[in-house]
Design a protein around this motif. Structure first.
Motif, short mmCIF file in Angstrom:
data_model
loop_
_atom_site.label_atom_id
_atom_site.label_comp_id
_atom_site.label_asym_id
_atom_site.label_seq_id
_atom_site.Cartn_x
_atom_site.Cartn_y
_atom_site.Cartn_z
N LEU A 142 0.67 -1.18 -0.01
CA LEU A 142 0.01 0.00 0.05
C LEU A 142 0.95 1.23 0.11
O LEU A 142 2.04 1.10 0.52
CB LEU A 142 -0.96 -0.17 1.35
N PRO A 143 0.26 2.54 -0.20
CA PRO A 143 1.08 3.76 -0.27
C PRO A 143 1.53 3.89 1.13
O PRO A 143 0.95 3.34 1.99
CB PRO A 143 0.02 4.66 -0.67
N SER A 144 2.71 4.32 1.25
CA SER A 144 3.24 4.82 2.46
C SER A 144 3.80 6.32 2.51
O SER A 144 3.73 6.96 1.48
CB SER A 144 4.58 3.79 2.84
N GLY A 145 4.63 6.76 3.63
CA GLY A 145 5.32 7.87 3.67
C GLY A 145 6.69 7.55 3.59
O GLY A 145 7.17 6.56 3.57
N PRO A 146 7.62 8.52 3.70
CA PRO A 146 9.02 8.39 3.63
C PRO A 146 9.52 7.66 4.91
O PRO A 146 10.71 7.07 4.85
CB PRO A 146 9.64 10.00 3.90
N GLU A 147 8.95 7.28 5.76
CA GLU A 147 9.44 6.57 6.92
C GLU A 147 9.62 4.88 6.33
O GLU A 147 10.35 4.25 7.11
CB GLU A 147 8.32 6.15 8.04
N VAL A 148 8.92 4.69 5.08
CA VAL A 148 9.20 3.25 4.66
C VAL A 148 10.60 3.19 4.18
O VAL A 148 11.37 2.19 4.12
CB VAL A 148 8.46 3.15 3.28
N TYR A 149 11.55 4.10 4.07
CA TYR A 149 13.00 3.91 3.71
C TYR A 149 13.79 3.36 4.86
O TYR A 149 14.43 2.63 4.68
CB TYR A 149 13.62 5.35 3.44
N ALA A 150 13.54 3.84 6.03
CA ALA A 150 14.07 3.23 7.09
C ALA A 150 13.83 1.52 7.25
O ALA A 150 14.57 0.85 7.67
CB ALA A 150 13.65 3.89 8.45
N GLU A 151 12.39 1.43 7.13
CA GLU A 151 12.10 0.13 7.13
C GLU A 151 12.61 -0.80 6.20
O GLU A 151 13.12 -2.03 6.32
CB GLU A 151 10.35 -0.06 6.79
N LEU A 152 12.81 -0.29 4.74
CA LEU A 152 13.62 -1.00 3.69
C LEU A 152 15.16 -1.32 3.94
O LEU A 152 15.70 -2.42 3.80
CB LEU A 152 13.42 -0.30 2.44
N HIS A 153 15.51 -0.15 4.57
CA HIS A 153 17.19 -0.32 5.04
C HIS A 153 17.34 -1.36 6.11
O HIS A 153 18.17 -2.34 5.93
CB HIS A 153 17.59 0.99 5.62
N ARG A 154 16.60 -1.28 6.91
CA ARG A 154 16.46 -2.51 8.09
C ARG A 154 16.32 -3.86 7.36
O ARG A 154 16.86 -4.83 7.93
CB ARG A 154 15.25 -2.23 9.23
N TYR A 155 15.32 -4.05 6.58
CA TYR A 155 14.96 -5.52 6.02
C TYR A 155 16.26 -5.73 5.34
O TYR A 155 16.53 -7.06 5.42
CB TYR A 155 13.73 -5.52 5.14
N LEU A 156 16.81 -4.98 4.58
CA LEU A 156 18.01 -5.20 3.49
C LEU A 156 19.07 -5.76 4.31
O LEU A 156 19.81 -6.72 4.04
CB LEU A 156 18.19 -4.18 2.50
N SER A 157 19.32 -4.99 5.36
CA SER A 157 20.36 -5.34 6.37
C SER A 157 20.30 -6.71 6.93
O SER A 157 21.16 -7.56 7.16
CB SER A 157 20.47 -4.20 7.57
N ASP A 158 18.92 -6.93 7.29
CA ASP A 158 18.73 -8.19 8.03
C ASP A 158 18.97 -9.39 7.05
O ASP A 158 19.42 -10.44 7.30
CB ASP A 158 17.29 -8.11 8.57
N ALA A 159 18.23 -8.97 5.74
CA ALA A 159 18.52 -9.89 4.80
C ALA A 159 19.95 -10.62 4.50
O ALA A 159 20.37 -11.66 4.18
CB ALA A 159 17.64 -9.63 3.46
N ARG A 160 20.98 -9.40 4.38
CA ARG A 160 22.17 -9.77 4.41
C ARG A 160 22.81 -10.55 5.36
O ARG A 160 23.59 -11.40 5.29
CB ARG A 160 23.09 -8.32 4.03
N GLU A 161 22.23 -10.36 6.46
CA GLU A 161 22.86 -11.06 7.42
C GLU A 161 22.48 -12.38 7.61
O GLU A 161 23.08 -13.41 8.05
CB GLU A 161 22.18 -10.57 8.82
N LEU A 162 21.22 -12.74 7.31
CA LEU A 162 20.57 -14.16 7.40
C LEU A 162 20.91 -14.90 5.94
O LEU A 162 20.50 -16.11 6.03
CB LEU A 162 18.82 -13.73 7.44
N LEU A 163 21.29 -14.22 4.90
CA LEU A 163 21.23 -15.15 3.57
C LEU A 163 22.19 -15.96 3.80
O LEU A 163 23.53 -15.59 4.26
CB LEU A 163 21.33 -14.16 2.35
N GLY A 164 22.29 -17.23 3.44
CA GLY A 164 23.38 -18.22 3.46
C GLY A 164 23.28 -18.86 2.27
O GLY A 164 23.38 -18.34 1.13
N ASP A 165 23.47 -20.39 2.50
CA ASP A 165 23.38 -21.09 1.24
C ASP A 165 22.41 -22.10 1.32
O ASP A 165 22.16 -23.24 0.47
CB ASP A 165 24.81 -21.84 1.08
N ASP A 166 21.19 -21.76 2.00
CA ASP A 166 20.27 -22.66 2.15
C ASP A 166 18.74 -21.79 2.13
O ASP A 166 18.51 -21.03 3.04
CB ASP A 166 20.15 -23.50 3.39
N GLY A 167 18.16 -22.03 1.09
CA GLY A 167 16.97 -21.09 0.72
C GLY A 167 15.99 -21.27 1.72
O GLY A 167 15.15 -20.11 2.34
#
Length: 260
Positions: free
Chosen positions: A202-227
């Motif tokens: 859904l539409p959001s405000g600029p606070e979505v940018y911090a949410e995206l950064h947090r998710y991407l940082s978490d994904a980098r941490e959690l990605l391994g070799d097992d989907g």
């Protein structure tokens, strides 16, 4: 209506933001209603939801003027032929669509590439439509190799499409977390936009940018070799997010059986 429609009022225009149901990964089509016409941005994955968008657009009582495709992911262009209007895109996006060739949507329906190939070139810069400036900007890297962002500066609206997801798990199949973080920082640097329109969610405000950064940082941490392990870990960390199917699609690219 099967999808969810959110209306954003902004002076001389209205944005009708259509989010599809979960079986079509919550992809959004933006309908920009100006005083004289309707401009569609992105075309849906499944024909039935594209048809729903088109029927709603026709019901606004103004001509559907064009369809803009922001990037070359099938969930945003497979429904293009259903709109029956000229299809606009960046030349690089057009070339990427052609390179992917004919396809099949999740129902098994054939999607001939000739029926969905953009025919009108978008050049980055400003186009004035019904006295409203549309600012086109091309960004590279992130969710897709190349994406179009549309700014409506007078209305303080940013149509970011798949550079922004809102409350939906991110598609990481392009394997470019760093590029996506860079793109999000660039979007955040624009600063003067109050409404951010996402490609999924859904539409959001600029606070979505911090949410995206947090998710991407978490994904980098959690990605391994097992989907499977990654999917469980990211869903445990974001239990309220929708679009688990997006993780499955991305994992086919990240861990095998996908095509870049």
């Amino acid at each position: 209506m099967n999808g969810t429609m959110t209306i954003v009022e902004a002076g001389p225009i209205r944005i009708h933001s259509y989010m599809s149901p979960a079986d079509s990964v919550h992809v959004t089509t933006q309908l920009i209603e100006t005083p004289a016409r309707v401009i569609a941005v992105d075309a849906q994955f499944l024909a039935r939801y594209a048809d729903e968008v088109v029927a709603y657009a026709r019901g606004l009582g103004k001509p559907l003027d064009r369809l803009i495709i922001t990037h070359a992911h099938p969930d945003h262009y497979y429904g293009a032929a259903r709109f029956g209007v000229p299809v606009h895109a960046l030349p690089v996006v057009r070339d990427q669509i052609i390179a992917q060739g004919d396809g099949q949507d999740p129902t098994g329906a054939a999607v001939p590439v000739d029926a969905v190939t953009p025919t009108v070139r978008i050049t980055p810069g400003v186009e004035v439509i019904d006295d409203i400036p549309f600012v086109y900007e091309a960004l590279s890297g992130g969710e897709a190799a190349d994406e179009l962002v549309i700014k409506l500066p007078d209305q303080r609206i940013l149509i970011a499409q798949d550079l922004v997801y809102h409350g939906i798990h991110l598609f990481l199949g392009n394997n470019d977390i760093t590029g996506w973080q860079t793109a999000v920082r660039q979007l955040a640097s624009y600063g003067s936009y109050d409404t951010i329109l996402a490609g999924h969610g859904l539409p959001s405000g600029p606070e979505v940018y911090a949410e995206l950064h947090r998710y991407l940082s978490d994904a980098r941490e959690l990605l391994g070799d097992d989907g499977d392990a990654y999917k469980k870990a990211i869903m445990d960390r974001y239990p309220a997010y929708g679009g688990a199917f997006v993780i499955d699609i991305a994992n086919r690219y990240l861990f095998g059986n996908g095509h870049a």
